[in-house]
Write a protein that holds these residues in place. Structure first.
Motif, mmCIF file in Angstrom:
data_model
loop_
_atom_site.group_PDB
_atom_site.id
_atom_site.type_symbol
_atom_site.label_atom_id
_atom_site.label_comp_id
_atom_site.label_asym_id
_atom_site.label_seq_id
_atom_site.Cartn_x
_atom_site.Cartn_y
_atom_site.Cartn_z
ATOM 1 N N ARG A 1 23.866 -38.425 19.865
ATOM 2 C CA ARG A 1 23.281 -38.614 18.601
ATOM 3 C C ARG A 1 22.174 -37.506 18.719
ATOM 4 O O ARG A 1 21.555 -37.381 19.707
ATOM 5 C CB ARG A 1 22.927 -40.007 18.555
ATOM 6 C CG ARG A 1 21.814 -40.481 19.264
ATOM 7 C CD ARG A 1 21.302 -41.797 19.023
ATOM 8 N NE ARG A 1 20.010 -42.460 19.691
ATOM 9 C CZ ARG A 1 19.060 -42.051 19.725
ATOM 10 N NH1 ARG A 1 18.367 -41.331 18.861
ATOM 11 N NH2 ARG A 1 18.055 -42.588 20.642
ATOM 12 N N THR A 2 21.706 -37.179 17.626
ATOM 13 C CA THR A 2 20.556 -36.339 17.367
ATOM 14 C C THR A 2 20.042 -36.574 16.161
ATOM 15 O O THR A 2 20.578 -37.537 15.218
ATOM 16 C CB THR A 2 20.766 -35.056 17.637
ATOM 17 O OG1 THR A 2 19.501 -34.091 17.375
ATOM 18 C CG2 THR A 2 21.745 -34.198 16.644
ATOM 19 N N CYS A 3 19.053 -35.785 15.536
ATOM 20 C CA CYS A 3 18.527 -36.222 14.164
ATOM 21 C C CYS A 3 18.375 -34.868 13.305
ATOM 22 O O CYS A 3 18.377 -33.974 13.535
ATOM 23 C CB CYS A 3 17.090 -36.866 14.225
ATOM 24 S SG CYS A 3 17.189 -38.536 15.124
ATOM 25 N N GLU B 1 20.208 -39.879 11.182
ATOM 26 C CA GLU B 1 20.532 -40.007 12.576
ATOM 27 C C GLU B 1 22.011 -39.557 12.572
ATOM 28 O O GLU B 1 22.908 -39.984 11.820
ATOM 29 C CB GLU B 1 20.483 -41.394 13.436
ATOM 30 C CG GLU B 1 21.116 -41.266 14.840
ATOM 31 C CD GLU B 1 20.814 -42.614 15.368
ATOM 32 O OE1 GLU B 1 19.823 -42.971 16.119
ATOM 33 O OE2 GLU B 1 21.758 -43.602 15.424
ATOM 34 N N ALA C 1 22.612 -29.850 13.518
ATOM 35 C CA ALA C 1 22.600 -31.369 14.181
ATOM 36 C C ALA C 1 24.126 -31.807 14.179
ATOM 37 O O ALA C 1 24.039 -32.253 15.409
ATOM 38 C CB ALA C 1 21.916 -32.373 13.231
ATOM 39 N N ALA D 1 25.297 -29.922 17.508
ATOM 40 C CA ALA D 1 24.658 -30.363 18.639
ATOM 41 C C ALA D 1 25.149 -31.649 19.068
ATOM 42 O O ALA D 1 25.360 -31.816 20.298
ATOM 43 C CB ALA D 1 22.878 -30.366 18.528
ATOM 44 N N ALA D 2 25.422 -32.552 18.194
ATOM 45 C CA ALA D 2 25.882 -33.794 18.356
ATOM 46 C C ALA D 2 27.381 -33.880 19.075
ATOM 47 O O ALA D 2 27.490 -34.504 19.929
ATOM 48 C CB ALA D 2 25.940 -34.862 17.020
ATOM 49 N N ILE E 1 18.985 -33.856 23.318
ATOM 50 C CA ILE E 1 19.158 -33.847 21.873
ATOM 51 C C ILE E 1 18.754 -34.973 21.306
ATOM 52 O O ILE E 1 18.716 -35.283 20.105
ATOM 53 C CB ILE E 1 20.490 -33.271 21.297
ATOM 54 C CG1 ILE E 1 21.452 -34.395 21.860
ATOM 55 C CG2 ILE E 1 20.808 -31.887 22.098
ATOM 56 C CD1 ILE E 1 22.776 -33.690 21.229
ATOM 57 N N ALA E 2 18.714 -36.337 22.059
ATOM 58 C CA ALA E 2 18.500 -37.570 21.370
ATOM 59 C C ALA E 2 17.193 -37.765 20.506
ATOM 60 O O ALA E 2 17.158 -38.434 19.204
ATOM 61 C CB ALA E 2 18.317 -38.630 22.367
ATOM 62 N N ASP E 3 16.036 -37.090 20.980
ATOM 63 C CA ASP E 3 14.816 -37.013 20.215
ATOM 64 C C ASP E 3 14.494 -35.886 19.467
ATOM 65 O O ASP E 3 13.368 -35.411 19.119
ATOM 66 C CB ASP E 3 13.613 -37.508 21.133
ATOM 67 C CG ASP E 3 13.960 -38.852 21.652
ATOM 68 O OD1 ASP E 3 14.404 -39.766 20.888
ATOM 69 O OD2 ASP E 3 13.468 -38.875 22.865
ATOM 70 N N LEU E 4 15.567 -35.074 19.274
ATOM 71 C CA LEU E 4 15.205 -33.653 18.542
ATOM 72 C C LEU E 4 15.550 -34.026 16.947
ATOM 73 O O LEU E 4 16.568 -34.587 16.641
ATOM 74 C CB LEU E 4 16.179 -32.522 19.092
ATOM 75 C CG LEU E 4 15.755 -31.906 20.346
ATOM 76 C CD1 LEU E 4 16.633 -30.845 20.828
ATOM 77 C CD2 LEU E 4 14.258 -31.235 20.075
ATOM 78 N N TYR F 1 8.562 -38.181 15.064
ATOM 79 C CA TYR F 1 9.206 -37.191 15.779
ATOM 80 C C TYR F 1 8.216 -35.794 16.046
ATOM 81 O O TYR F 1 7.703 -35.568 15.246
ATOM 82 C CB TYR F 1 10.614 -36.610 15.167
ATOM 83 C CG TYR F 1 11.494 -37.707 15.221
ATOM 84 C CD1 TYR F 1 12.616 -37.639 16.091
ATOM 85 C CD2 TYR F 1 11.554 -38.593 14.150
ATOM 86 C CE1 TYR F 1 13.547 -38.665 16.123
ATOM 87 C CE2 TYR F 1 12.386 -39.599 14.044
ATOM 88 C CZ TYR F 1 13.433 -39.775 15.066
ATOM 89 O OH TYR F 1 14.629 -40.662 15.087
#
Length: 537
Positions: free
Chosen positions: A5-7, A20, A84, A87-88, A101-104, A134
């Motif tokens: 997951r990413t954001c 998310e 996003a 990347a996920a 990438i969880a907190d990006l 973030y």
């Protein structure tokens, strides 16, 4: 089975919601499903992301792939989710570490070749990410300067998906070709929307823009212009054609003070979403100037469009000037739609796709002729408009709209002496702007610790209880209320203008002369107040 997951950020007007982006890989027939209320352009990201990943040298997972955008109830649109989503997917396929990438927060569109293209609305998106806690965002390299305007956020600008993979996988970062020197960068095409900025522009530097000294004569109108700029008061210029109404209005932005840091961020966010932010100028420092044609529709003024509403002229003129030339020629619905933002400083637009709240705190300048031919007030000019036609023409500016206009000035024809310079040259923009800046500083010192910035924002209750005029100064205004020349709203606006006049003249609080000038500029009834060049100095 892989999961990552990413954001990213979904924009609703100029407000952002952190979304998310989750990717799940399961054994099964290769398929790519995208869920979470995407619009057409976002649904097409499946093909863009697949081609970009393959052309970036990564392997596309041959499994059942589901990408979810949460919260699912928020409408999501545009191509800014591509980066996003890619990347996920790569995190779920373990090409990159899912924890990296969880907190990006990733924002950007992907080309089929893997290049990252800039998108509109980066500044409000990064602001929303920062408000949500973030601290790391990834954006296209061309918009990294815009994203860096948000304090406390680490910004990474990338040119391609290959560079992002290398950074996240701790591999050597490949070089990407930049646009050739002297040639336009095709990657910037998505930042500017053709036709979105009709009648809209960023005010030029006062040293380069039109000078107020070019206006011949018009001492009363110049004074009204100075008061309007000092207190952000709405202005109506009425007079025959060729008297200088448009010249005066075009020079109004030049005497406004530069925007504060917070105001600059607000204006830049609106212009970024609207698609009229010039590339290479991430921060708007001068007050904007918007002058739509009189054929503009109500939707183009207050906002509209397919799907979620886009900013209209009132929002593009936020913290600046909205000039309506030939105001009676605008449609009645379009003019009356201005009444709510004039009072509240924002506009709320409800459409089938959702409700959007857009900022709209602007200085309204209206210019109008006295009749369709424009010669009604000229002696011996031969106006042949019937009285009924003149009444209907003047009634196009409704009473409720005019009641919200603080200053109403009759612009007289220029005399021969003024036109030939025999009456002396008027003050320059720089001279008037200096007085306006001093008046704004006095008002800011008085309003320190309050939510208001200029005199036009002070509520009427506060004017009558906290910010009192000199004893006996309101006698004339009280008589005008009894005679029906002033409404309750009109009295509040007279008091606001009087405070601005007091700030320009250096008075601690408005006296009878300040009140008399404010009344004269609102009602048009002469009060015996002399006005000349530099009257408020």
């Amino acid at each position: 089975m892989g999961f990552a997951r990413t954001c990213s950020v979904a924009l609703v007007g100029v407000e952002g919601v952190v979304v998310e982006v989750q990717a799940d890989l399961e054994p099964g027939v290769a398929a790519f499903t995208l869920v979470g209320l995407p619009d057409k352009s976002l649904s097409e990201s499946r093909d863009r992301v697949r081609a970009a990943v393959v052309n970036s040298g990564a392997e596309w997972p041959q499994k059942k792939l589901t990408v979810g955008l949460s919260p699912a109830s928020v409408p999501k649109g545009g191509s800014g989710f591509d980066l996003a989503v890619a990347a996920a997917v790569l995190g779920a396929a373990e090409r990159i570490d899912p924890r990296a990438i969880a907190d990006l927060v990733l924002i950007g569109e992907l080309g089929l070749d893997g290049r990252v293209r800039p998108v509109r609305g980066v500044l409000p998106a990064v602001l929303a990410a920062a408000d949500a806690g973030y601290s790391q965002v990834v954006v296209p390299e061309q918009t990294a300067g815009e994203a860096s305007l948000v304090p406390g956020v680490s910004v990474l600008g990338v040119r391609s998906l290959r560079q992002l993979i290398a950074v996240l996988a701790d591999e050597p970062v490949p070089d990407e070709e930049a646009a050739e020197e002297g040639r336009p960068d095709s990657m910037l095409a998505g930042l500017l929307v053709p036709g979105a900025g009709i009648g809209t522009g960023l005010a030029a530097d006062p040293a380069e823009g039109p000078d107020l000294a070019d206006v011949a004569g018009q001492h009363r109108a110049r004074l009204a212009l100075e008061i309007a700029a000092a207190g952000s008061h709405h202005l109506l210029l009425s007079g025959p054609p060729g008297a200088g109404k448009t010249m005066l209005a075009e020079r109004l932005p030049g005497i406004l003070p530069p925007l504060t840091r917070q105001e600059s961020l607000e204006v830049t966010a609106v212009h970024s979403v609207g698609g009229i932010l010039p590339p290479g100028e991430p921060l708007v420092r001068r007050a904007p100037y918007c002058a739509p044609h009189h054929s503009a529709t109500m939707q183009s003024l207050v906002g509209g469009g397919n799907g979620l509403p886009r900013p209209g002229a009132v929002s593009l003129a936020h913290r600046g000037v909205l000039f309506l030339d030939e105001a009676p020629e605008f449609s009645g619905k379009a003019l009356d739609a201005l009444r709510q933002p004039l009072e509240s400083g924002h506009v709320v637009i409800a459409r089938a796709a959702g409700v959007v709240r857009l900022p709209a705190r602007f200085l309204l300048a209206l210019a109008a002729n006295p009749c369709p031919c424009g010669r009604h007030t000229l002696y011996g000019a031969g106006c042949e408009c019937p009285a009924s036609v003149i009444r209907r023409y003047q009634a196009r500016l409704s009473g409720p709209l005019l009641d919200r206009v603080d200053l109403r000035v009759e612009v007289e024809p220029v005399t021969r002496a003024d036109l030939l310079g025999q009456g002396g040259r008027g003050e320059t923009t720089a001279t008037v702007a200096a007085r306006v800046h001093e008046a704004r500083a006095r008002a800011a010192a008085r309003l320190a610790g309050t939510p208001w910035r200029v005199n036009s924002e002070i509520p009427g209750h506060e004017l009558r209880t906290r910010y009192l005029a000199a004893p006996g100064a309101l006698a004339t205004a009280e008589r005008d209320i009894e005679r029906g020349l002033l409404t309750a709203r009109g009295l509040d606006r007279v008091l606001r203008v009087a405070w601005t006049v007091a700030d320009l003249t250096g008075h601690d609080r408005p006296d009878s002369q300040d009140i008399a000038l404010a009344l004269e500029l609102r009602t048009g009834v002469a009060r015996g107040v002399p006005v000349g060049a530099g009257e408020c100095a």
